[in-house]
Design a protein around this motif. Structure first.
Motif, PDB file in Angstrom:
ATOM      1  N   PRO A  10      -4.354   9.185   8.094  1.00  0.00           N
ATOM      2  CA  PRO A  10      -3.220   8.272   8.309  1.00  0.00           C
ATOM      3  C   PRO A  10      -3.623   6.849   8.654  1.00  0.00           C
ATOM      4  O   PRO A  10      -2.889   5.903   8.387  1.00  0.00           O
ATOM      5  CB  PRO A  10      -2.445   8.935   9.450  1.00  0.00           C
ATOM      6  CG  PRO A  10      -3.465   9.759  10.175  1.00  0.00           C
ATOM      7  CD  PRO A  10      -4.424  10.242   9.120  1.00  0.00           C
ATOM      8  N   THR A  11      -4.792   6.677   9.275  1.00  0.00           N
ATOM      9  CA  THR A  11      -5.241   5.340   9.663  1.00  0.00           C
ATOM     10  C   THR A  11      -6.734   5.197   9.381  1.00  0.00           C
ATOM     11  O   THR A  11      -7.470   6.193   9.354  1.00  0.00           O
ATOM     12  CB  THR A  11      -5.001   5.076  11.164  1.00  0.00           C
ATOM     13  OG1 THR A  11      -5.686   6.084  11.929  1.00  0.00           O
ATOM     14  CG2 THR A  11      -3.512   5.107  11.492  1.00  0.00           C
ATOM     15  N   LEU A  12      -7.164   3.964   9.190  1.00  0.00           N
ATOM     16  CA  LEU A  12      -8.574   3.707   8.933  1.00  0.00           C
ATOM     17  C   LEU A  12      -9.433   4.027  10.150  1.00  0.00           C
ATOM     18  O   LEU A  12      -9.073   3.649  11.274  1.00  0.00           O
ATOM     19  CB  LEU A  12      -8.782   2.242   8.584  1.00  0.00           C
ATOM     20  CG  LEU A  12      -8.588   1.782   7.147  1.00  0.00           C
ATOM     21  CD1 LEU A  12      -8.947   0.312   7.040  1.00  0.00           C
ATOM     22  CD2 LEU A  12      -9.404   2.606   6.178  1.00  0.00           C
ATOM     23  N   PRO A  13     -10.574   4.677   9.961  1.00  0.00           N
ATOM     24  CA  PRO A  13     -11.517   4.813  11.081  1.00  0.00           C
ATOM     25  C   PRO A  13     -12.159   3.455  11.361  1.00  0.00           C
ATOM     26  O   PRO A  13     -12.438   2.687  10.437  1.00  0.00           O
ATOM     27  CB  PRO A  13     -12.546   5.818  10.553  1.00  0.00           C
ATOM     28  CG  PRO A  13     -12.473   5.683   9.059  1.00  0.00           C
ATOM     29  CD  PRO A  13     -11.051   5.339   8.743  1.00  0.00           C
ATOM     30  N   VAL A  14     -12.363   3.158  12.624  1.00  0.00           N
ATOM     31  CA  VAL A  14     -12.980   1.883  12.999  1.00  0.00           C
ATOM     32  C   VAL A  14     -14.126   2.157  13.971  1.00  0.00           C
ATOM     33  O   VAL A  14     -14.197   3.213  14.585  1.00  0.00           O
ATOM     34  CB  VAL A  14     -11.957   0.919  13.646  1.00  0.00           C
ATOM     35  CG1 VAL A  14     -10.898   0.511  12.644  1.00  0.00           C
ATOM     36  CG2 VAL A  14     -11.322   1.544  14.877  1.00  0.00           C
ATOM     37  N   LEU A 171      -7.501   2.161   0.513  1.00  0.00           N
ATOM     38  CA  LEU A 171      -8.852   1.845   0.964  1.00  0.00           C
ATOM     39  C   LEU A 171      -9.652   3.130   1.133  1.00  0.00           C
ATOM     40  O   LEU A 171      -9.086   4.180   1.465  1.00  0.00           O
ATOM     41  CB  LEU A 171      -8.816   1.107   2.305  1.00  0.00           C
ATOM     42  CG  LEU A 171      -8.073  -0.221   2.369  1.00  0.00           C
ATOM     43  CD1 LEU A 171      -7.911  -0.645   3.831  1.00  0.00           C
ATOM     44  CD2 LEU A 171      -8.806  -1.300   1.583  1.00  0.00           C
ATOM     45  N   VAL A 172     -10.951   3.030   0.919  1.00  0.00           N
ATOM     46  CA  VAL A 172     -11.863   4.142   1.192  1.00  0.00           C
ATOM     47  C   VAL A 172     -12.852   3.679   2.253  1.00  0.00           C
ATOM     48  O   VAL A 172     -13.448   2.605   2.130  1.00  0.00           O
ATOM     49  CB  VAL A 172     -12.608   4.589  -0.070  1.00  0.00           C
ATOM     50  CG1 VAL A 172     -13.604   5.698   0.268  1.00  0.00           C
ATOM     51  CG2 VAL A 172     -11.626   5.081  -1.129  1.00  0.00           C
ATOM     52  N   LYS A 188      -9.892   8.096   3.354  1.00  0.00           N
ATOM     53  CA  LYS A 188      -9.085   7.173   2.552  1.00  0.00           C
ATOM     54  C   LYS A 188      -7.679   7.053   3.123  1.00  0.00           C
ATOM     55  O   LYS A 188      -7.139   8.004   3.691  1.00  0.00           O
ATOM     56  CB  LYS A 188      -9.009   7.616   1.090  1.00  0.00           C
ATOM     57  CG  LYS A 188      -8.307   8.952   0.861  1.00  0.00           C
ATOM     58  CD  LYS A 188      -8.307   9.333  -0.615  1.00  0.00           C
ATOM     59  CE  LYS A 188      -7.664  10.715  -0.818  1.00  0.00           C
ATOM     60  NZ  LYS A 188      -7.682  11.126  -2.243  1.00  0.00           N
ATOM     61  N   VAL A 189      -7.117   5.874   2.977  1.00  0.00           N
ATOM     62  CA  VAL A 189      -5.702   5.648   3.271  1.00  0.00           C
ATOM     63  C   VAL A 189      -5.072   5.144   1.985  1.00  0.00           C
ATOM     64  O   VAL A 189      -5.691   4.368   1.235  1.00  0.00           O
ATOM     65  CB  VAL A 189      -5.494   4.636   4.423  1.00  0.00           C
ATOM     66  CG1 VAL A 189      -5.998   5.193   5.728  1.00  0.00           C
ATOM     67  CG2 VAL A 189      -6.163   3.305   4.121  1.00  0.00           C
ATOM     68  N   ARG A 190      -3.830   5.578   1.732  1.00  0.00           N
ATOM     69  CA  ARG A 190      -3.184   5.240   0.476  1.00  0.00           C
ATOM     70  C   ARG A 190      -1.743   4.859   0.729  1.00  0.00           C
ATOM     71  O   ARG A 190      -1.111   5.326   1.684  1.00  0.00           O
ATOM     72  CB  ARG A 190      -3.238   6.421  -0.495  1.00  0.00           C
ATOM     73  CG  ARG A 190      -4.632   6.892  -0.805  1.00  0.00           C
ATOM     74  CD  ARG A 190      -4.631   8.067  -1.728  1.00  0.00           C
ATOM     75  NE  ARG A 190      -3.986   7.735  -2.995  1.00  0.00           N
ATOM     76  CZ  ARG A 190      -3.871   8.574  -4.002  1.00  0.00           C
ATOM     77  NH1 ARG A 190      -4.325   9.803  -3.874  1.00  0.00           N
ATOM     78  NH2 ARG A 190      -3.305   8.222  -5.112  1.00  0.00           N
ATOM     79  N   HIS A 191      -1.210   4.039  -0.179  1.00  0.00           N
ATOM     80  CA  HIS A 191       0.201   3.665  -0.083  1.00  0.00           C
ATOM     81  C   HIS A 191       1.102   4.846  -0.456  1.00  0.00           C
ATOM     82  O   HIS A 191       2.131   5.069   0.174  1.00  0.00           O
ATOM     83  CB  HIS A 191       0.495   2.480  -1.000  1.00  0.00           C
ATOM     84  CG  HIS A 191      -0.112   1.196  -0.519  1.00  0.00           C
ATOM     85  ND1 HIS A 191       0.407   0.490   0.535  1.00  0.00           N
ATOM     86  CD2 HIS A 191      -1.206   0.502  -0.934  1.00  0.00           C
ATOM     87  CE1 HIS A 191      -0.318  -0.595   0.744  1.00  0.00           C
ATOM     88  NE2 HIS A 191      -1.313  -0.608  -0.126  1.00  0.00           N
ATOM     89  N   ALA A 192       0.736   5.576  -1.482  1.00  0.00           N
ATOM     90  CA  ALA A 192       1.553   6.712  -1.917  1.00  0.00           C
ATOM     91  C   ALA A 192       1.260   7.934  -1.053  1.00  0.00           C
ATOM     92  O   ALA A 192       0.113   8.196  -0.704  1.00  0.00           O
ATOM     93  CB  ALA A 192       1.263   7.041  -3.378  1.00  0.00           C
TER      94      ALA A 192
END
Length: 283
Positions: A10-14, A171-172, A188-192
């Motif tokens: 659901p969210t990018l790892p940082v 994004l990947v 990965k996070v995606r719009h769809a």
């Protein structure tokens, strides 16, 4: 060659070591530069050189022994057009040549799996492979280019929020220390809101399947809605190489013919709560 995959999050790892790449809306493709030719394979391992001959010709710029992982994409009107890539992938070689003359393809490379001097570089860390990729592509002209990457999460999120209309579907995230393995080593996070599902069967003639039966992430087997013509053509190509199956039934009791393993499709996440799923593409 088995490919690395990405887990939907659901969210990018940082944090330290994370790098981010644009995810273009195209067809996953591995490009092999052999001694005297170029060949291309899909994520499932099927050879598709004949429908991407413009990319095969462009790949002759690469030094022999190079193997790249990336995305075959088609730009129309300055944006990545997935429908155009889907049409190309489902075409006969003759029609693919006509489509290529109208809208040439591009290859967005994001990883190097074999290096012309070092050989198999998949065990090496991502950051080292990224440097090798950029070095190999330094003298290579478009349509083969490296996917943009950054280690700044704010820059990555800016891409995500502003480039969707240009065909950047998400994004990947890859960790600097990670090797290339045939498992879900990336995020990965995606719009769809979609999920990947394994095809376990189909209905209709194998040359023109009407529906597929998929195994959803929760283990249920469900039948899809009617397939679009491009998706049906890609499923048919897989069925032709896999041979005939046996009769079976979905969890809801619908009859179908089983299919060999190795084909994954993307389905709308919102439909998976019901007995029927909507297939958006072959992965």
């Amino acid at each position: 060659m088995p490919v690395a995959l990405a887990q939907l999050v659901p969210t990018l790892p940082v944090g330290p070591g994370w790098w981010y790449e644009m995810k273009l809306d195209g067809h996953r493709t591995v490009l092999w530069r052999d001694a005297d030719a170029v060949r291309l394979q899909t994520r499932s391992g099927r050879l598709v050189t004949t429908v991407w001959m413009d990319l095969a010709l462009a790949g002759m710029q690469l030094p022999p022994g190079t193997v790249l992982d990336g995305e075959a994409v088609v730009y129309i009107g300055g944006r990545v057009d997935f429908g155009a890539a889907q049409s190309r992938a489902a075409s006969t070689p003759a029609r693919a040549r006509l489509l290529a003359a109208r809208h040439p393809a591009a290859f967005a490379a994001w990883d190097i799996l074999a290096h012309p001097v070092l050989g198999d570089v998949r065990p090496r860390p991502y950051l080292e492979r990224r440097a090798l990729l950029l070095d190999v592509l330094a003298d290579v002209r478009p349509p083969i280019q490296a996917v943009p990457a950054t280690d700044d999460p704010e820059t990555a999120l800016l891409w995500y929020e502003t480039l969707h209309d240009q065909g950047i579907e998400g994004l990947v995230a890859k960790h600097a220390s990670s090797s290339y393995r045939p498992s879900r080593v990336w995020k990965k996070v995606r719009h769809a809101e979609t999920v990947d599902a394994e095809v376990v069967g189909y209905t209709g003639p194998p040359a023109r399947p009407r529906h597929v039966v998929v195994r959803l992430p929760d283990g249920r087997r469900a039948m899809s809605q009617s397939l679009t013509a491009p998706v049906a053509a890609q499923v048919a190509a897989h069925l032709a190489s896999a041979g005939s199956g046996r009769r079976a039934r979905t969890d809801a009791g619908e009859q179908y013919v089983t299919a060999a393993e190795g084909l994954t499709v993307e389905v709308l996440a919102g439909t998976t709560r019901h007995a029927v799923v909507s297939v958006t593409r072959v992965r």
